[in-house]
Design an enzyme around this catalytic site. Structure first.
Site, mmCIF file in Angstrom:
data_model
loop_
_atom_site.group_PDB
_atom_site.id
_atom_site.type_symbol
_atom_site.label_atom_id
_atom_site.label_comp_id
_atom_site.label_asym_id
_atom_site.label_seq_id
_atom_site.Cartn_x
_atom_site.Cartn_y
_atom_site.Cartn_z
ATOM 1 C CB CYS A 89 -4.499 -0.885 2.139
ATOM 2 S SG CYS A 89 -3.471 -1.486 3.421
ATOM 3 C CB CYS A 130 -0.872 -0.068 1.321
ATOM 4 S SG CYS A 130 -1.952 1.450 1.507
ATOM 5 C CB CYS A 166 -0.649 2.556 5.604
ATOM 6 S SG CYS A 166 -0.847 0.718 5.237
ATOM 7 C CB CYS A 211 -4.754 2.237 6.015
ATOM 8 S SG CYS A 211 -4.305 2.405 4.035
ATOM 9 C CG ASP A 230 20.287 -1.667 -12.949
ATOM 10 O OD1 ASP A 230 20.206 -2.684 -13.407
ATOM 11 O OD2 ASP A 230 19.989 -1.192 -11.630
#
Length: 412
Positions: A217, A201, A204, A220, A338
């Protein structure tokens, strides 16, 4: 919209003239379009030039990790139904390139601007947009971009309290979290094929639950908002529940999703979905993407895929086996140096396709394909790879600078 008096000061006019001269010199020297260097020079001479150029325009900003350039083209096409449009159609999407594009037109009523994710907050501050389209956020250019949640936070802070109408993808939790700081959001169910950057999430850090197409989520209560626009198969559903057919020359589900978001943006400017979607049919290829070109007696379809999310969408639209596939990967500055992201791509989706591998980082890609148990050949260049393929269609998938190399080689 501001009044139509000339917003340019003498200094700004000098900056525009100088920028155009430098861009023309760069083009003459064969160094590309010159838009970035021209814009840089113009902004040096007048740091407020972008804001001045945007003053008389109704501006739309488009930002995302994937699909920015195509969606910008689709929105620009739709808004031409309502008036002249200026746009950075070639994808120069940082402040210098944007300044250069806007300096190219004094007659436009609308500015449709693609913006690099990292510059969105600053460009929004300068251009006072009427609408901002947020499509998706996923990992990209791992050496240069902060991880996706930090980008989402940057958007969230930069757009907090913005007067712009935000058109945002309800299916991407990172985009929803970023857009939720804005008072005026239109949610579009545009879908999300790549979910690996949104398992936790953003609000949170809790674990995201994903039943069906929904998400929330469990910790929360942060959850998917109810969309007012939606992509449904080959149709866009508008807020009244009417279904409008999507007819595109561009392939794949991702482009239908781009069209759905574009229709929602066009409606903000009073262009009805039917008109917007009909106009989008005009777009055949975007900066060479999806073009089919003749080369060495074969039909090469050029497909751009810059990161795991883009590769996943691209695999879903290639012709079935045994159509040959040429893969090309570079790791230059514009790609990100990368290449560890190659391990996030599911190359087993290419099983059954003869594969040829080219590009600066062909050996990195070869190792990845070996582990994915794919049959492939490493080739020195495009010409050698094409010679190994039978006459007919070849799907060519490349990341950013590899794609530009290919276009130069095939004369596109």
């Amino acid at each position: 919209m501001a009044g139509n008096s000339d917003p340019l000061t003498p200094r700004a006019k000098l900056a525009v003239t100088a920028g155009k001269a430098v861009a023309a010199a760069s083009r003459a020297a064969g160094r590309g379009s010159g838009s970035v260097i021209g814009g840089r020079v113009a902004l040096k001479l007048d740091p407020d030039l972008l804001a001045r150029l945007a003053q008389n325009l109704d501006v739309v900003l488009v930002s995302a990790t994937n699909g920015k350039t195509t969606t910008t083209r689709l929105i620009a096409e739709a808004l031409r139904a309502a008036g002249p449009v200026v746009s950075n159609a070639l994808g120069a999407n940082m402040p210098a390139g944007i300044t250069s594009a806007l300096a190219g037109s004094s007659e436009a009523r609308y500015g449709v601007i693609e913006v690099d994710e990292k510059y969105l907050a600053g460009v929004a501050r300068d251009t006072d947009p009427k609408c901002i389209a947020l499509l998706n956020l996923s990992r990209d250019q791992l050496d240069r971009a902060a991880e996706t949640r930090m980008l989402a936070e940057n958007w969230r802070e930069g757009l907090a309290g913005s007067k712009a109408v935000i058109v945002a993808n309800a299916d991407d939790p990172l985009v929803v979290w970023a857009a939720s700081s804005s008072p005026n959001v239109i949610w579009v169910a545009a879908g999300q094929m790549w979910k690996d950057d949104a398992w936790s999430c953003p609000s949170c850090g809790g674990v995201m639950q994903r039943p069906g197409d929904d998400w929330f989520c469990g910790e929360c209560g942060f959850r998917r908002p109810t969309p007012s626009w939606a992509l449904s198969g080959d149709h866009v559903l508008d807020p009244h529940g009417s279904a409008w057919p999507i007819h595109l020359q561009l392939p794949g589900r991702a482009n239908k999703a781009n069209a759905a978001s574009s229709a929602a943006v066009a409606a903000v400017f009073g262009v009805p979905p039917q008109v917007a979607l009909e106009r989008m049919y005009q777009v055949q290829a975007v900066a060479g993407r999806y073009d089919v070109v003749q080369f060495e007696g074969r039909d090469l379809r050029l497909l751009l895929a810059k990161n795991p999310a883009g590769w996943l969408e691209t695999f879903s639209l290639i012709d079935p086996p045994p159509t040959p596939v040429i893969l090309s990967v570079n790791a230059r500055g514009a790609d990100g140096t990368d290449t560890s992201w190659l391990w996030d791509v599911d190359y087993t989706r290419l099983t059954g396709h003869p594969i040829c591998v080219i590009g600066d980082r062909k050996l990195d890609l070869a190792v990845r394909l070996e582990v994915a148990n794919q049959q492939f050949q490493v080739c020195e260049n495009l010409d050698q790879a094409v010679q190994l393929c039978p006459p007919g269609r070849i799907e060519v998938i490349a990341n950013y600078t590899a794609f530009q190399d290919l276009r130069r080689r095939v004369g596109n």
